[in-house]
Design a protein around this motif. Structure first.
Motif, PDB file in Angstrom:
ATOM      1  N   SER A  39      12.290   5.533  -7.349  1.00 39.54           N
ATOM      2  CA  SER A  39      13.439   4.679  -7.665  1.00 39.54           C
ATOM      3  C   SER A  39      13.507   4.323  -9.155  1.00 39.54           C
ATOM      4  CB  SER A  39      13.462   3.424  -6.792  1.00 39.54           C
ATOM      5  OG  SER A  39      12.197   2.852  -6.712  1.00 39.54           O
ATOM      6  N   ARG A  40      12.353   4.314  -9.835  1.00 37.67           N
ATOM      7  CA  ARG A  40      12.410   4.028 -11.275  1.00 37.67           C
ATOM      8  C   ARG A  40      13.059   5.188 -12.042  1.00 37.67           C
ATOM      9  NH1 ARG A  40       6.710   0.981 -12.525  1.00 37.67           N
ATOM     10  NH2 ARG A  40       7.531  -1.125 -12.615  1.00 37.67           N
ATOM     11  N   ILE A  41      12.987   6.397 -11.485  1.00 37.88           N
ATOM     12  CA  ILE A  41      13.685   7.520 -12.119  1.00 37.88           C
ATOM     13  C   ILE A  41      15.193   7.340 -11.917  1.00 37.88           C
ATOM     14  CG2 ILE A  41      14.037  10.037 -12.083  1.00 37.88           C
ATOM     15  CD1 ILE A  41      11.070  10.368 -11.526  1.00 37.88           C
ATOM     16  N   ALA A 202      -2.036  -5.756  -6.588  1.00 38.46           N
ATOM     17  CA  ALA A 202      -3.431  -5.461  -6.918  1.00 38.46           C
ATOM     18  C   ALA A 202      -3.839  -5.799  -8.355  1.00 38.46           C
ATOM     19  CB  ALA A 202      -3.701  -3.984  -6.649  1.00 38.46           C
ATOM     20  N   LYS A 203      -2.881  -5.895  -9.285  1.00 33.79           N
ATOM     21  CA  LYS A 203      -3.273  -6.116 -10.693  1.00 33.79           C
ATOM     22  C   LYS A 203      -3.652  -7.582 -10.883  1.00 33.79           C
ATOM     23  CE  LYS A 203      -0.266  -2.449 -12.408  1.00 33.79           C
ATOM     24  NZ  LYS A 203       1.040  -2.161 -13.033  1.00 33.79           N
ATOM     25  N   VAL A 204      -4.796  -7.944 -10.288  1.00 33.68           N
ATOM     26  CA  VAL A 204      -5.184  -9.347 -10.179  1.00 33.68           C
ATOM     27  C   VAL A 204      -5.428  -9.993 -11.541  1.00 33.68           C
ATOM     28  CG1 VAL A 204      -7.035 -10.825  -9.336  1.00 33.68           C
ATOM     29  CG2 VAL A 204      -6.074  -9.094  -7.849  1.00 33.68           C
ATOM     30  N   GLY A 353       9.080  -5.105  -9.323  1.00 30.32           N
ATOM     31  CA  GLY A 353       7.883  -4.289  -9.222  1.00 30.32           C
ATOM     32  C   GLY A 353       8.155  -2.991  -8.507  1.00 30.32           C
ATOM     33  N   GLY A 354       7.428  -1.948  -8.938  1.00 26.00           N
ATOM     34  CA  GLY A 354       7.612  -0.625  -8.350  1.00 26.00           C
ATOM     35  C   GLY A 354       7.527  -0.668  -6.831  1.00 26.00           C
ATOM     36  N   HIS A 355       6.489  -1.336  -6.297  1.00 23.03           N
ATOM     37  CA  HIS A 355       6.230  -1.248  -4.866  1.00 23.03           C
ATOM     38  C   HIS A 355       7.201  -2.052  -4.027  1.00 23.03           C
ATOM     39  CE1 HIS A 355       2.845   1.010  -5.891  1.00 23.03           C
ATOM     40  NE2 HIS A 355       2.053   0.021  -6.253  1.00 23.03           N
TER      41      HIS A 355
END
Ligand code: 3PG
Ligand code: MG
Length: 401
Positions: A39-41, A202-204, A353-355
Motif C-alpha cells: 500500500s505504500r507503493i 514492535a519498535k519498542v 503505520g505500514g502494518h
C-alpha cells in the motif's frame, strides 16, 4: 493552511533530472521474503505519475540492517512496472554502475536505486548539513536538478537521503508528503476529548520515547498499549515475567522509561488484562498467570472488550502499531477488533503505520476512518507538536531559494 515548504506546484520539473526519495518500506514475509503488502507503493503513484515529464531516479529504504525485511528494491521495481510505470532497477546506490545508469534515464522513465540502507552511512541520524557530507549525497547531487521528498513514513529520520540533499539541491515535497501534512494538521486542530492513543507494534525503543514525549505534551487521555510495547509495560508492572523481554531490543533502557511513565501517568496508561498465547500451534486465551512461557502473541478477549469500549467513546483516536503478531492469522484478532472499533467511532480517527494502515485498507475502511496515514513513527512524532525532520529541512531549503 499555508505550507512553509515548496511543493511540485512551485517548480518546473518538465525535462529535469529529478531525484525522488520515497518511503515504500513494505511488509515482507519473513520466510519467503515476498512483499505481502504494497500500500505504500500505491500511495506514491500520484507523485510518480506527475513526474512522467521528468527523468526520474527513485531512492528508498526497505527494513533495517539485520532485520527480516531488509531486502533489495528489485521486487518494488517490479510492482511499479505492474502499475504501468517505465521503471528499471540498478543494483547500486552511488557507485559507477548507478551513475552510468542515472545518466541514461530518459524523460518518462524511472530508475530505482538499490536499498539506500545498504549504505551504512544512511543509518546515521544527524543535522542536515552533517549528513550532507556523506558520500551518498556528495556523489549523487551533481547529477540532478531537483530533489523531491515524498518519504512521509520516514519523515522523522534525520538521515542523509531524507534531509541531506535538501542542503545542496532545490528541494520540494511530493504529493504524499503534502497530503499527509495537510490532513494531519486538520485532524489535530481539534481540542475535543477524550483523546485516545492506541499504540502497539514492535519498535519498542522508538515508541516508548515517543510515548513519553506525547504524554508530556498533555494531549492524551487514554493510552491503550499492545504488541511488544504492551508486553514491556506489563513486565515493568511485574504482571508478566521478565522471560517475555527476549524479543524486545534495548530492553533495559526501555524498561526504565516505562517505569517512569507508569509512575507519572498512572491513570493514562491502560494495559492488557489477559493474553492470547501460542500453545501447541494454536491460539490459547488465558490469564497472565497461565501463560507458562508460551509466546505472547495477542491481547486477550477481556482486554479487547475494554479497548473497544474506550475507543468507541473517544472524540479523537490515533492508532499505530498492531496489538499482536498479526501476520499469523490466529493472532490478528485483537488488532482486527480494535480497528473495527476505530471504524465505528464517530470522532476523528487516524490510523498510521505500514502494518495497521494496511489492515485498515484491506478491511476497506477508507471511508470510515478519517485518515489512514502511511506514517507510523512519523505520524506519532507529528502529534508531539515538534516539526518532523523532513519538514524542517524542506522549510530551510525553501528559505534559501
Ligand atoms: C517505517 O516503516 O516506520 C518507516 O519506513 C521508517 O522506518 P524506520 O523506523 O526503520 O526508520
Ligand atoms: Mg513500520
Amino acid at each position: 493552511m499555508s505550507l512553509q515548504f515548496k511543493t511540485l506546484d512551485d517548480v518546473d520539473f518538465a525535462g529535469k533530472r529529478v531525484l525522488i526519495r520515497v518511503d515504500i518500506n513494505c511488509s515482507v514475509d519473513p520466510e519467503t521474503k515476498e512483499i505481502t503488502d504494497d500500500s505504500r507503493i500505491d500511495a506514491i503513484l500520484p507523485t510518480l505519475r506527475e513526474l512522467n515529464k521528468s527523468k526520474t531516479v527513485l531512492m528508498a529504504h526497505q527494513g533495517r540492517p539485520g532485520s527480516d525485511d531488509f531486502i533489495s528494491l528489485e521486487a518494488h521495481t517490479n510492482i511499479l512496472r505492474k502499475h504501468g510505470l517505465k521503471a528499471s532497477f540498478v543494483d547500486d546506490i552511488f557507485g559507477d554502475k548507478a551513475k552510468t545508469a542515472i545518466k541514461k534515464v530518459a524523460v518518462g522513465e524511472i530508475l530505482v536505486l538499490q536499498n539506500v540502507r545498504y549504505f551504512d552511512g544512511e543509518m546515521k541520524n544527524a543535522p542536515p548539513e552533517e549528513v550532507a557530507e556523506e558520500p551518498l549525497v556528495q556523489e549523487l547531487y551533481p547529477l540532478f536538478d531537483l530533489f523531491v521528498n515524498d518519504a512521509f513514513g520516514a519523515a522523522h529520520r534525520s538521515q542523509a537521503s531524507i534531509v541531506g540533499f535538501t542542503t545542496v539541491l532545490p528541494s520540494v515535497a511530493g504529493r504524499l508528503v503534502e497530503k499527509e501534512i495537510r490532513t494531519l494538521t486538520d485532524a489535530t486542530a481539534t481540542d475535543q476529548h477524550p483523546w485516545t492513543l492506541v499504540l502497539g507494534g514492535a519498535k519498542v525503543d522508538d515508541k516508548v520515547e515517543i510515548l513519553r514525549k506525547l504524554l508530556a505534551a498533555d494531549r492524551v487521555d487514554n493510552a491503550l498499549l499492545g504488541g511488544l510495547l504492551g508486553t514491556l509495560f506489563l513486565i515493568a508492572k511485574g504482571l508478566v515475567s521478565e522471560e517475555y523481554s527476549k524479543p524486545i531490543k534495548g530492553f533495559e533502557d526501555a524498561l526504565n522509561t516505562a517505569k517512569q511513565i507508569i509512575a507519572k501517568y498512572p491513570d493514562v496508561i491502560i494495559l492488557p488484562e489477559d493474553a492470547a498465547v501460542e500453545r501447541n500451534g494454536k491460539r490459547f486465551e488465558c490469564e497472565f498467570s497461565q501463560m507458562n512461557g508460551d509466546p505472547f502473541f495477542d491481547i486477550g478477549p477481556k482486554t479487547t472488550k475494554k479497548y473497544v469500549e474506550a475507543i468507541r467513546g473517544s472524540a479523537v483516536v490515533f492508532a499505530n502499531g498492531p496489538m499482536g503478531f498479526f501476520e499469523k492469522d490466529a493472532f490478528a484478532k485483537g488488532t482486527s477488533e480494535v480497528l473495527d472499533a476505530i471504524a465505528d467511532c464517530e470522532g476523528i480517527t487516524v490510523v498510521g503505520g505500514g502494518h495497521m494502515g494496511a489492515m485498515a485498507l484491506k478491511k476497506d475502511f477508507g471511508d470510515r476512518i478519517t485518515h489512514i496515514s502511511t506514517g507510523g513513527g512519523a505520524t506519532i512524532n507529528f502529534l508531539t507538536g515538534k516539526k518532523l525532520d523532513l519538514i524542517v529541512a524542506l522549510e530551510a531549503a525553501a528559505k534559501r531559494t
